[in-house]
Design an enzyme around this catalytic site. Sequence first.
Site, mmCIF file in Angstrom:
data_model
loop_
_atom_site.group_PDB
_atom_site.id
_atom_site.type_symbol
_atom_site.label_atom_id
_atom_site.label_comp_id
_atom_site.label_asym_id
_atom_site.label_seq_id
_atom_site.Cartn_x
_atom_site.Cartn_y
_atom_site.Cartn_z
ATOM 1 N N ARG A 243 0.821 -1.268 -0.034
ATOM 2 C CA ARG A 243 -0.034 -0.005 0.061
ATOM 3 C C ARG A 243 0.910 1.156 0.008
ATOM 4 N NH1 ARG A 243 -3.673 -2.335 -1.806
ATOM 5 N NH2 ARG A 243 -5.566 -2.526 -0.896
ATOM 6 N N HIS B 72 -1.269 0.994 -9.743
ATOM 7 C CA HIS B 72 -2.016 0.119 -9.034
ATOM 8 C C HIS B 72 -2.608 -0.984 -9.629
ATOM 9 C CE1 HIS B 72 -3.885 -0.181 -4.822
ATOM 10 N NE2 HIS B 72 -3.753 -1.069 -5.196
HETATM 11 P P1 NAP Z 1 -2.696 -11.488 4.114
HETATM 12 O O1 NAP Z 1 -3.070 -12.874 3.715
HETATM 13 O O2 NAP Z 1 -3.447 -10.899 5.168
HETATM 14 O O3 NAP Z 1 -1.141 -11.375 4.491
HETATM 15 C C1 NAP Z 1 -0.456 -10.605 5.126
HETATM 16 C C2 NAP Z 1 0.883 -11.042 5.590
HETATM 17 O O4 NAP Z 1 1.542 -10.016 6.245
HETATM 18 C C3 NAP Z 1 0.867 -12.128 6.689
HETATM 19 O O5 NAP Z 1 1.820 -12.970 6.216
HETATM 20 C C4 NAP Z 1 1.048 -11.514 7.809
HETATM 21 O O6 NAP Z 1 1.851 -12.194 8.752
HETATM 22 C C5 NAP Z 1 2.070 -10.356 7.373
HETATM 23 N N1 NAP Z 1 2.357 -9.168 8.193
HETATM 24 C C6 NAP Z 1 1.122 -8.161 8.749
HETATM 25 N N2 NAP Z 1 1.873 -7.497 9.562
HETATM 26 C C7 NAP Z 1 2.828 -7.707 9.841
HETATM 27 C C8 NAP Z 1 3.884 -7.198 10.620
HETATM 28 N N3 NAP Z 1 3.563 -5.875 11.369
HETATM 29 N N4 NAP Z 1 5.198 -7.753 10.570
HETATM 30 C C9 NAP Z 1 5.527 -8.712 9.907
HETATM 31 N N5 NAP Z 1 4.487 -9.350 8.994
HETATM 32 C C10 NAP Z 1 3.321 -8.822 9.131
HETATM 33 O O7 NAP Z 1 -2.623 -10.638 2.865
HETATM 34 P P2 NAP Z 1 -2.802 -10.627 1.378
HETATM 35 O O8 NAP Z 1 -3.872 -11.036 0.644
HETATM 36 O O9 NAP Z 1 -1.389 -11.493 1.097
HETATM 37 O O10 NAP Z 1 -2.606 -9.222 0.721
HETATM 38 C C11 NAP Z 1 -1.508 -8.313 1.352
HETATM 39 C C12 NAP Z 1 -1.656 -6.882 0.768
HETATM 40 O O11 NAP Z 1 -1.139 -6.737 -0.560
HETATM 41 C C13 NAP Z 1 -2.940 -6.285 1.000
HETATM 42 O O12 NAP Z 1 -3.289 -5.903 2.069
HETATM 43 C C14 NAP Z 1 -2.820 -5.141 -0.108
HETATM 44 O O13 NAP Z 1 -2.397 -4.176 0.762
HETATM 45 C C15 NAP Z 1 -1.864 -5.607 -1.078
HETATM 46 N N6 NAP Z 1 -2.231 -5.903 -2.249
HETATM 47 C C16 NAP Z 1 -1.814 -5.133 -3.397
HETATM 48 C C17 NAP Z 1 -2.345 -5.200 -4.809
HETATM 49 C C18 NAP Z 1 -1.995 -4.423 -5.852
HETATM 50 O O14 NAP Z 1 -2.530 -4.371 -6.925
HETATM 51 N N7 NAP Z 1 -0.894 -3.513 -5.834
HETATM 52 C C19 NAP Z 1 -3.393 -6.267 -4.967
HETATM 53 C C20 NAP Z 1 -3.819 -7.142 -3.833
HETATM 54 C C21 NAP Z 1 -3.281 -6.669 -2.602
HETATM 55 P P3 NAP Z 1 0.972 -13.599 9.426
HETATM 56 O O15 NAP Z 1 1.193 -14.466 8.220
HETATM 57 O O16 NAP Z 1 2.103 -14.121 10.502
HETATM 58 O O17 NAP Z 1 -0.120 -13.202 10.051
HETATM 59 C C1 GLV Z 2 -5.831 -3.985 -4.376
HETATM 60 O O1 GLV Z 2 -4.858 -3.384 -4.079
HETATM 61 C C2 GLV Z 2 -6.487 -5.026 -3.541
HETATM 62 O O2 GLV Z 2 -6.376 -4.746 -2.402
HETATM 63 O O3 GLV Z 2 -7.034 -5.754 -4.206
#
Ligand code: NAP
Ligand code: GLV
Length: 308
Positions: A223, A271
């Site tokens: 983000r 994005h």
């Molecule tokens: P998720 O499944 O909730 O995974 C989040 C990961 O981050 C988990 O491994 C968590 O640890 C770790 N984490 C959170 N806080 C932390 C901290 N303070 N220190 C260390 N590790 C930490 O989320 P996701 O579905 O993979 O998505 C991740 C992010 O990608 C989204 O929230 C969004 O911001 C971003 N995103 C961007 C796009 C884009 O197009 N650019 C698209 C989709 C998503 P644990 O496993 O130990 O809980």
């Molecule tokens: C995009 O940034 C998403 O969170 O799916």
Amino acid sequence: MNIVYKSTASRGELWARLLAELAPEINFRQWPDIGNPLDVDYLVAWQPPENIMQWFPNLKVLFSVGAGADQFDYASLPPELPVVRMIEPGLTQGMVEYVTFAVLGLHRGMPRYLQQQRQQQWLEQPAKPAAQCRVGVMGVGTLGEAVLQPLVQFGYDCAGWSRTAKNLPGVQSYVGEAQLNAFLARTDILICLLPLTDATEGILNASLFAQLPPGAALVQVGRGRQLNHQHLLEALNQQQLSAAVIDVTQPEPLPEGHPFWRHPAIWLTPHIASQTQPESAVRALLDNIRRFENGEPMQGLVDRQRGY
Ligand code: NAP
Ligand code: GLV
């Protein structure tokens, strides 16, 4: 059952068509055509209206259209209202493609070769094998775990950093604040796939960059508010970092004249690293509604204590 959708209108039309095929009993309304707000059971939103509960006092679940659910004003939501982020295979696949592209491009020196091309320079740079290129993923959740799989297959030396330990084949797990330094010290290409929380806001800053090996590269797909723009520019200009692939910024879009637009070592995308795919997202939504109505746990339920 009544669902209100508030996001890109053209995509909403696709959602409507798919839902009409898969679940014709559902009454799907697209913002601002919300019908009687008292009847609304489920809201699916990217940018929700302010004061959601005043709009929809009988809301049962708030679904994010995206993987992130940081856009909601949690203080205005009743603590018992479930908030669910999107987990669906199309969104995951998009991120796998983008991060694979970015890592291959950085490892093979493409930012430098593009600069050389513009200067009409035919100049070979040394290439090291994937096994000598250390990739580190911050955030080993749904997306972080998925992007690591092909990188392991390519032979990169892979590690992940998360709050809790992981056991993934070919990936060294680093945990929490205590192991962040060691994780950064061994990372040549750093990928940020962290959710935006109080703990991760501003995490990509000068002190973090200083812990990476000189010449490391950054892929920022988390983000915008996680990255300090000025610190990134300084790290690039001082060659502490060699290149950055940036998909998310604060603000979005970047203003005219922002240095990222023209920086030779930055690849900037608007994005788009991954986008929710209506075909698979509608199925994921229906599955979660079925789970909710049967009293089963939903996929992607936000833990408000953790903040993601
Ligand atoms: P998720 O499944 O909730 O995974 C989040 C990961 O981050 C988990 O491994 C968590 O640890 C770790 N984490 C959170 N806080 C932390 C901290 N303070 N220190 C260390 N590790 C930490 O989320 P996701 O579905 O993979 O998505 C991740 C992010 O990608 C989204 O929230 C969004 O911001 C971003 N995103 C961007 C796009 C884009 O197009 N650019 C698209 C989709 C998503 P644990 O496993 O130990 O809980
Ligand atoms: C995009 O940034 C998403 O969170 O799916």
